[in-house]
Motif scaffolding. Sequence first.
Motif, PDB file in Angstrom:
ATOM      1  N   ALA A  86      42.121  54.248  45.903  1.00 40.37           N
ATOM      2  CA  ALA A  86      42.808  54.364  44.615  1.00 40.37           C
ATOM      3  C   ALA A  86      41.937  53.862  43.472  1.00 40.37           C
ATOM      4  O   ALA A  86      42.334  53.940  42.310  1.00 40.37           O
ATOM      5  N   GLY A  87      40.750  53.343  43.790  1.00 41.13           N
ATOM      6  CA  GLY A  87      39.855  52.812  42.764  1.00 41.13           C
ATOM      7  C   GLY A  87      40.157  51.387  42.368  1.00 41.13           C
ATOM      8  O   GLY A  87      39.683  50.917  41.335  1.00 41.13           O
ATOM      9  N   HIS A  88      40.912  50.666  43.182  1.00 40.88           N
ATOM     10  CA  HIS A  88      41.247  49.272  42.898  1.00 40.88           C
ATOM     11  C   HIS A  88      40.179  48.368  43.488  1.00 40.88           C
ATOM     12  O   HIS A  88      39.786  48.538  44.645  1.00 40.88           O
ATOM     13  N   VAL A  89      39.718  47.406  42.701  1.00 40.57           N
ATOM     14  CA  VAL A  89      38.549  46.593  43.035  1.00 40.57           C
ATOM     15  C   VAL A  89      38.958  45.136  43.191  1.00 40.57           C
ATOM     16  O   VAL A  89      39.789  44.630  42.435  1.00 40.57           O
ATOM     17  N   VAL A  90      38.360  44.453  44.162  1.00 37.36           N
ATOM     18  CA  VAL A  90      38.603  43.024  44.344  1.00 37.36           C
ATOM     19  C   VAL A  90      37.276  42.288  44.373  1.00 37.36           C
ATOM     20  O   VAL A  90      36.226  42.869  44.619  1.00 37.36           O
ATOM     21  N   GLY A  91      37.358  40.989  44.118  1.00 34.51           N
ATOM     22  CA  GLY A  91      36.146  40.193  44.141  1.00 34.51           C
ATOM     23  C   GLY A  91      36.406  38.741  43.820  1.00 34.51           C
ATOM     24  O   GLY A  91      37.546  38.257  43.875  1.00 34.51           O
ATOM     25  N   THR A  92      35.333  38.048  43.464  1.00 34.87           N
ATOM     26  CA  THR A  92      35.345  36.603  43.267  1.00 34.87           C
ATOM     27  C   THR A  92      34.786  36.261  41.887  1.00 34.87           C
ATOM     28  O   THR A  92      33.873  36.921  41.397  1.00 34.87           O
ATOM     29  N   VAL A  93      35.338  35.225  41.274  1.00 37.92           N
ATOM     30  CA  VAL A  93      34.852  34.690  40.005  1.00 37.92           C
ATOM     31  C   VAL A  93      34.523  33.219  40.210  1.00 37.92           C
ATOM     32  O   VAL A  93      35.290  32.488  40.841  1.00 37.92           O
ATOM     33  N   ARG A  98      36.328  28.459  42.455  1.00 35.47           N
ATOM     34  CA  ARG A  98      36.233  29.836  42.928  1.00 35.47           C
ATOM     35  C   ARG A  98      37.600  30.494  42.739  1.00 35.47           C
ATOM     36  O   ARG A  98      38.612  30.013  43.249  1.00 35.47           O
ATOM     37  N   MET A  99      37.623  31.599  41.997  1.00 33.85           N
ATOM     38  CA  MET A  99      38.845  32.345  41.765  1.00 33.85           C
ATOM     39  C   MET A  99      38.675  33.765  42.306  1.00 33.85           C
ATOM     40  O   MET A  99      37.560  34.215  42.537  1.00 33.85           O
ATOM     41  N   SER A 100      39.779  34.468  42.498  1.00 33.13           N
ATOM     42  CA  SER A 100      39.722  35.848  42.957  1.00 33.13           C
ATOM     43  C   SER A 100      40.226  36.768  41.850  1.00 33.13           C
ATOM     44  O   SER A 100      41.015  36.364  41.005  1.00 33.13           O
ATOM     45  N   PHE A 101      39.739  38.027  41.866  1.00 31.28           N
ATOM     46  CA  PHE A 101      40.228  38.980  40.876  1.00 31.28           C
ATOM     47  C   PHE A 101      40.591  40.294  41.535  1.00 31.28           C
ATOM     48  O   PHE A 101      40.115  40.642  42.612  1.00 31.28           O
ATOM     49  N   VAL A 102      41.487  41.027  40.845  1.00 30.78           N
ATOM     50  CA  VAL A 102      41.863  42.383  41.240  1.00 30.78           C
ATOM     51  C   VAL A 102      41.832  43.260  39.999  1.00 30.78           C
ATOM     52  O   VAL A 102      42.463  42.938  38.982  1.00 30.78           O
ATOM     53  N   TRP A 103      41.055  44.345  40.053  1.00 31.52           N
ATOM     54  CA  TRP A 103      41.047  45.370  39.000  1.00 31.52           C
ATOM     55  C   TRP A 103      41.965  46.484  39.478  1.00 31.52           C
ATOM     56  O   TRP A 103      41.663  47.208  40.410  1.00 31.52           O
TER      57      TRP A 103
END
Length: 367
Positions: free
Chosen positions: A263-270, A276-281
């Motif tokens: 679906a083009g949804h992206v995850v990762g770390t900040v 350390r945080m997590s992100f979701v686009w």
Amino acid sequence: MRPALPACLVVLILLGGEASARPHSLGIAVPTGESTIAYDMNGAGQVAAVLEDGDGNTRGVLFEKGKITDLGSRGGMHSDARGINDRGEIIGSARNKDGTWNAFLFHRSSGMRVMGTLGGPSSYGMGINQEGISVGFADIPNGDWHAFINHGGGQLQDLGTLGGNISYASGINKHRHVVGTAANADGYRHAFLYTAERGMVDLGTLGGRQSSAMAINDNGLVVGASETKDRRWRAFMHDGKRMVDLGALIGNYNSFATDINNAGHVVGTVMVGSERMSFVWLDKKMTVHRGGQGLHLTNAINDRELVIGATYDHGMTAATMASNAAAVITRGGSELLTLIASVLTLAGLAVLYHLRNRGIEMTGSGS
């Protein structure tokens, strides 16, 4: 998905304690003191995970409906499991008695099927598609590492480099398009996209010296991280034409994209200071989850919209969370920066790009 990101963006950050936003442990039962990390989950809920005991010994497992299936070993003390497809095939690596490693494919019905190498002693499995085509990296006779693809037979295909001496493959889609990291002629490591038609193509950077691609979806969207001119690392998405700076939506912090679903949804770390945080686009919105509120390790996102990884509390615990976990809406990026700055104590911005167990360590400038 449109080839370029829209100019108008909504940025979100999770600051509160909404229970619905918290990760959920997968419930992998292990002895006290043992850690668990989930690397991938397929549509049937089967999980590729790694368990680590108090002595640091690791073993790759299949976790399904509360049951742990050990993937086996080659006589050594370590194995891992990096990805799983909808057929239940797991890609991983196992350490041999002599200290070398072999990439393998595992299925519950057939057990462990060990892959060869590219002429050196070791190989490592990193990614798999729905057909069971796998990728990773292996050493060649001179000791350098090269990315490989295994089309299903016993022979690994060397994907080459970008003119330098090393390359690592980390992801593959249904079209057998491969992404990873390779050294160029100057010794700097760049994200690459490999296709049978074009070979290995340099995806460039966000103005810095280095970049690394971690995953690709079936629509050809690539994600990873790139150095910028000011030597920070930013999560990126490459849409086939250009590298888009997703990290800019979060702020002038180090961010790393680790996976993308169809679906083009992206995850990762900040990384903000020591936190350390997590992100979701997700659907043109960037959501950042504070440390302790989201996943500590954000390894994958599947097509069921589950983010897969681990939480941390005196040890790693395999966990998932919904990609659309509740968040507090702010008015945009500038407010987000102010908000983060007001609640964090910045402890410096020197960050190691080591996505723990993703196989690629990015330090220094290249060779």
